[in-house]
Design an enzyme around this catalytic site. Structure first.
Site, short mmCIF file in Angstrom:
data_model
loop_
_atom_site.label_atom_id
_atom_site.label_comp_id
_atom_site.label_asym_id
_atom_site.label_seq_id
_atom_site.Cartn_x
_atom_site.Cartn_y
_atom_site.Cartn_z
N ARG A 112 34.79 54.27 -39.85
CA ARG A 112 35.07 55.60 -39.28
C ARG A 112 35.51 56.63 -40.33
O ARG A 112 35.60 57.81 -40.05
CB ARG A 112 36.10 55.48 -38.16
CG ARG A 112 35.48 54.95 -36.87
CD ARG A 112 36.53 54.76 -35.81
NE ARG A 112 37.32 53.56 -36.03
CZ ARG A 112 38.50 53.31 -35.44
NH1 ARG A 112 39.01 54.17 -34.62
NH2 ARG A 112 39.13 52.18 -35.70
N ASN A 142 51.45 44.93 -32.64
CA ASN A 142 51.44 44.26 -33.93
C ASN A 142 51.16 45.30 -35.01
O ASN A 142 50.13 45.95 -35.01
CB ASN A 142 50.32 43.19 -33.90
CG ASN A 142 49.98 42.68 -35.29
OD1 ASN A 142 50.76 42.81 -36.22
ND2 ASN A 142 48.79 42.09 -35.40
N ASN A 170 42.39 55.01 -39.73
CA ASN A 170 41.02 54.63 -39.43
C ASN A 170 39.99 55.71 -39.69
O ASN A 170 38.83 55.42 -39.92
CB ASN A 170 40.91 54.16 -37.98
CG ASN A 170 41.66 52.85 -37.78
OD1 ASN A 170 41.36 51.87 -38.46
ND2 ASN A 170 42.65 52.84 -36.92
N GLN A 200 35.79 38.28 -50.09
CA GLN A 200 35.36 37.84 -48.76
C GLN A 200 34.01 38.51 -48.52
O GLN A 200 33.94 39.67 -48.14
CB GLN A 200 36.39 38.28 -47.70
CG GLN A 200 36.08 37.75 -46.31
CD GLN A 200 36.90 38.44 -45.21
OE1 GLN A 200 37.32 39.59 -45.36
NE2 GLN A 200 37.13 37.75 -44.12
N ALA A 254 42.03 43.76 -47.68
CA ALA A 254 41.39 45.03 -48.04
C ALA A 254 39.88 44.91 -48.12
O ALA A 254 39.23 45.59 -48.89
CB ALA A 254 41.94 45.53 -49.37
#
Ligand code: UD1
Ligand code: MG
Length: 524
Positions: free
Chosen positions: A32, A189, A247, A92, A26
């Protein structure tokens, strides 16, 4: 009332033969979405995108859940503290790819054993049953890695599942790195995976950034393991809709409609009537009893519960509101309220937090209620504000009664006793108490307690200033009408005393003016 278990609260479907770690990715920005809110925090019928993903993984009863955060990390951490306080947020700082994200996540759980389940944070329609089936298949097969796949009508932008001639998974190729032949593949995927932790760690250490985006792709783990002779597998989702990502806001709206349809179908199958499912929006957190009826254009949100035989709608929004059996709520808005069994609300009522209506109470048209108890069978039928009040059983509150609860600094309570009768257009100026069975005359401003059974009245005596209109408003419609009426009356009672002259005051020396006409003091 016994709330029916909502479709999202099913029992775990798999046993727990292994220790499991769940990793949710996440950290991405979701450019977008064009939003100050991180993508995974956008709401969708009762949960954020992240909340949906976490709840899809909940039946796994993972030993630990790690959530990789990055963009909007503080906001995502704060949200996690609320909805999943046991989850471990791992930062991250730079988004160097999904493989990099998982590598960092696993550093936070160095002792993890068994299965690691990785789920992209932007697939909110994923069902718990599908995640469980993926993990179950992976563990049964003793695979090193298993990817959730789906056959989709339009695979644009997604990673393709590349299978060998015998059908076994060879690799996953991102669209931008794919050959034209690979781009023609419609099996994609879906962004959920199960891994054996030891082999996953090993493969993550070998990832390169030799691809179009210069990122470490988690998906490359499959090709690496396959080349090393490790068993990799594909688990196909039963319905590709579950695997749809989000998105931008157009996709978010499409997901909302799909989730609405799934939720609504679930409720109809458990015995709830939805008169117009297309305009009925029910959060996943709501509970409805059998034979509840939801009419069109209605939103049920948060911890709302609707009891058996209750009718809600049309045009109703309920947030965190409990509606009892057989109650009706029509064209109204309620937040944090309780509507007792058989009670009636609206049309056009506004129930604010801690508005509590007992059984068979009535709150009618253009009535606002806040932090108040309306007793059993009590009525507030029209045009009133009820704030910080306790209204006893079967009391009748006349139209346009205002519970004056706020003096600009403090809020105070008003108590209206059982069976009391409040005349129309009354102000009850708190703190004040109207005793059981007491009456208040219409138009009063009540500042002192009214004893049980007494009549409280603060009206000024009425005066009639004869001839005022003729003198002060000559030539008007009123003056002409008055003149005609007076002439007619004179004709009818010829010989009767002439109208008095001057500004004589006919004071009504009857102090209670109208008190004997109790029917005039309130509406019903
Ligand atoms: C990814 C898959 C693709 C798959 C698709 C399904 C890779 C390389 N590709 O592509 O095969 O079809 O998902 O939706 O994995 N994230 C991080 N840190 C990062 C990068 C991403 O936490 O450094 C998170 C994002 O917030 C997102 C998830 O990982 O929740 C997936 O990332 P995203 O950039 O959306 O990958 P896709 O291009 O969709
Ligand atoms: Mg994505």
């Amino acid at each position: 009332m016994a709330a029916t278990v909502s479709p999202s609260r099913r029992e775990p479907l798999v046993s727990q033969p292994h220790l499991r770690t769940v990793v949710v990715l996440a950290a991405g920005e979701g450019k977008r979405m064009k939003s100050a809110l991180p993508k995974v925090l956008h709401p969708l019928l009762g949960r954020t995108l992240l909340g949906h993903v976490l709840s899809a993984a909940a039946p796994l009863e993972a030993d630990r859940t790690v959530v990789v955060v990055g963009h909007g990390a503080d906001q995502v951490r704060a949200h996690l503290a609320e909805i999943a306080p046991d989850a471990i947020p791992v930062l991250q700082a730079e988004q160097l790819g999904t493989g990099h994200a998982v590598r960092i996540a696993l550093e936070a759980v160095p002792d993890a054993t068994g299965t690691v389940v990785v789920i992209n944070g932007d697939v909110p329609l994923l069902r718990p049953e599908t995640v469980s089936a993926l993990v179950h298949a992976h563990e049964q097969a003793g695979a090193a890695a298993t990817v959730l796949a789906a056959e989709v009508p339009d695979p644009t932008g997604l990673g393709r599942i590349v299978r060998a001639a015998d059908g076994r998974l060879e690799q996953i190729v991102e669209e931008r790195d794919a050959t034209p032949a690979q781009r023609a593949i419609r099996e994609i995927n879906a962004g959920s995976y199960a891994f054996d932790v030891v082999r996953l760690r090993d493969a993550l250490g070998k990832l390169s950034t030799d691809n179009d985006q210069g990122e470490e792709y988690l998906t490359d783990v499959f090709g690496l393991l396959n080349s090393a002779g490790e068993p990799v597998a594909v688990h196909v989702a039963p319905d590709h809709v579950e695997t749809l990502g989000c998105n931008d806001r157009v996709e978010l709206a499409a997901l909302r409609r799909l989730l609405r349809d799934r939720i609504n179908e679930g409720w109809m199958r458990t015995g709830v009537s939805l008169l117009d499912p297309e305009t009925t929006w029910i959060d996943v957190t709501v509970a409805l009893d059998r034979d509840a009826v939801v009419d069109q254009n209605t939103q049920l949100r948060g911890a709302t519960v609707v009891g058996s035989g209750a009718v809600v709608g049309p045009d109703v929004t309920l947030v965190d509101t409990v509606v009892g059996e057989g109650a009706t709520v029509l064209r109204s808005h309620a937040v944090g309220a309780e509507v007792g069994p058989g009670a009636s609300v609206g049309p056009y009522a506004y129930l604010r937090p801690a508005a509590r209506l007992a059984g068979k109470a009535k709150v009618g048209t253009f009535v606002e209620v806040k932090n108040s108890e309306v007793g059993p069978g009590a009525k507030v039928p029209h045009l009133s504000y009820v704030g910080d009040a306790t209204i006893g059983a079967k009391a009748n509150i006349g139209a346009a009664t205002i519970f004056v609860n706020y003096d600009g600094v403090n809020k105070s309570r008003t108590v209206v006793g059982e069976g009391a009768f409040i005349g129309c257009d009354t102000s009850l100026i708190a703190p004040v108490e109207v005793g059981a069975g007491a009456y208040v005359a219409a138009g009063s401003a009540i500042t002192q307690d009214v004893p049980p059974g007494a009549l409280g009245v603060t009206r000024a005596p009425q005066r009639a200033i004869e001839g005022w209109v003729a003198r002060k408003r000559p030539g008007t419609v009123s003056a002409e009408a008055a003149e005609r009426a007076l002439r007619a009356a004179e004709g009818a009672s010829s010989g009767a005393a002439a109208a008095s002259e001057g500004e004589a005051i006919h004071g009504d020396d009857h102090a209670l003016g109208g008190e004997s006409r109790g029917g005039d003091t309130a509406t019903d």
